[in-house]
Design a protein around this motif. Structure first.
Motif, PDB file in Angstrom:
ATOM      1  N   ALA A 226       4.238   1.490  -8.231  1.00 17.38           N
ATOM      2  CA  ALA A 226       3.766   0.139  -8.538  1.00 17.38           C
ATOM      3  C   ALA A 226       4.317  -0.876  -7.535  1.00 17.38           C
ATOM      4  N   TRP A 227       5.573  -0.692  -7.092  1.00 23.85           N
ATOM      5  CA  TRP A 227       6.142  -1.558  -6.056  1.00 23.85           C
ATOM      6  C   TRP A 227       5.389  -1.380  -4.746  1.00 23.85           C
ATOM      7  N   LEU A 228       5.152  -0.123  -4.350  1.00 22.09           N
ATOM      8  CA  LEU A 228       4.444   0.134  -3.098  1.00 22.09           C
ATOM      9  C   LEU A 228       3.012  -0.392  -3.156  1.00 22.09           C
ATOM     10  N   GLU A 229       2.388  -0.301  -4.312  1.00 24.87           N
ATOM     11  CA  GLU A 229       1.028  -0.795  -4.465  1.00 24.87           C
ATOM     12  C   GLU A 229       0.954  -2.299  -4.267  1.00 24.87           C
ATOM     13  N   ARG A 230       2.063  -2.984  -4.516  1.00 23.60           N
ATOM     14  CA  ARG A 230       2.116  -4.432  -4.320  1.00 23.60           C
ATOM     15  C   ARG A 230       2.610  -4.790  -2.927  1.00 23.60           C
ATOM     16  N   ASP A 231       2.442  -3.868  -1.978  1.00 26.52           N
ATOM     17  CA  ASP A 231       2.772  -4.092  -0.560  1.00 26.52           C
ATOM     18  C   ASP A 231       4.244  -4.402  -0.348  1.00 26.52           C
ATOM     19  N   THR A 232       5.134  -3.801  -1.158  1.00 26.97           N
ATOM     20  CA  THR A 232       6.570  -3.938  -0.953  1.00 26.97           C
ATOM     21  C   THR A 232       7.032  -2.893   0.051  1.00 26.97           C
TER      22      THR A 232
END
Length: 320
Positions: A226-232
């Motif tokens: 979910a973090w990676l999906e938010r471009d983190t």
């Protein structure tokens, strides 16, 4: 410089009532009316606490609520060094006077919260008494008749009940708030799952305490996705999970679950969200040239200005 003080002390000594002891300390007790702190004999005469720890405890009790009492803050305030203050704080913590816990603020910053109790033994007694089952009240008994042939001895006054200690921490039986669920991505693709699993498995290279089992990695991978999906960026996630770890760290998976849930960043805004809002257009009445005097005036259509209309109006009315 000390002569007036010594003279006043000896004069006060002569005014003490009763015989004085031949040796040992003699107290000259002057009643405090302001700027004083009540210290129990349990602390002042503690058999195992060092004198430095007792003195530091008294100083902490005299500080206002909310004062910083970390090692560096106390060393800056008092003449003792950091090592001596740290050892005294450990003594007070071991005997229940002091408790230090690391907590996270809403902005993500980790701070140390210190709780000081002036009577830890009374706090324990209160908890034990609260945990005991209450006995049913005894039935009332008829009062005994006094013996008129025997002199009645005066009854001793009943001991007064002291106010119970009010604990500042919730009891162990208090209901706990349910923890929020782990973040979940909109779509857990194979690429996101692979990147999240690799990031979690690699954490122990950056922090040796973060050794996770395969079950922990499978449970936490959707939250990292979910973090990676938010471009983190992965480095940002890694820094968030490994920075400023508590010592000792007993439950790595629980700590990572908490940080992944509480510190989840919002989605990045789109280009349309960052664009400045369009300013409302204001209709401006254009300039016109008067057909009579050729003076400029504002009007939606060509014609005469106000002065020409006023001047020609009566003449046209008379001609009609």
């Amino acid at each position: 410089m000390d002569t007036p003080q010594n003279t006043a002390l000896m004069r006060a000594l002569t005014e003490l009532p009763g015989p004085l002891p031949a040796r040992g300390v003699i107290h000259i007790a002057i009643r405090h009316t302001d700027r004083f702190t009540v210290v129990s004999n349990d602390l002042a005469q503690h058999p195992t606490l060092s004198t430095v720890a007792v003195g530091l405890a008294v100083r902490i009790q005299s500080l206002p609520q909310g004062t910083e009492i970390g090692i560096k803050a106390l060393a800056a305030r008092f003449p003792e060094g950091e090592k001596l203050i740290a050892a005294a704080l450990r003594e007070l913590e071991a005997h229940g006077y002091l408790q230090r816990a690391r907590t996270r603020l809403p902005n993500g910053r980790i701070v140390t919260r210190t709780v000081f109790c002036n009577q830890p033994a009374a706090l324990l007694r209160t908890r034990v008494a609260a945990a005991r089952p209450q006995q049913p009240p005894a039935p009332p008994q008829a009062p005994a008749l006094p013996d008129v042939q025997q002199e009645q001895a005066p009854e001793a006054p009943a001991p007064q009940d002291h106010a119970p200690f009010v604990a500042l921490v919730p009891p162990p039986t208090a209901p706990r708030q349910p923890s929020p669920p782990l973040p979940q991505p909109r779509e857990l693709t194979a690429e996101l799952d692979r990147a999240a699993t690799a990031l979690l498995s690699d954490l122990r290279r950056h922090a040796s305490q973060l050794v996770l089992s395969e079950s922990d990695v499978r449970q936490l991978a959707p939250a990292v996705a979910a973090w990676l999906e938010r471009d983190t960026h992965p480095d940002t996630i890694r820094h968030t999970l490994t920075n400023d770890l508590p010592q000792p760290l007993r439950h790595p998976a629980k700590l990572l679950k908490h940080r992944l849930t509480v510190l989840l960043p919002p989605p990045l805004p789109g280009a349309d969200d960052l664009a400045a809002p369009a300013r409302p257009r204001i209709a401006v009445t254009p300039f016109q040239t008067c057909d009579g005097c050729e003076r400029a005036f504002r009007a939606p259509t060509p014609g005469h200005c106000r002065d020409c209309r006023n001047a020609h109006g009566p003449a046209q009315a008379a001609a009609a």
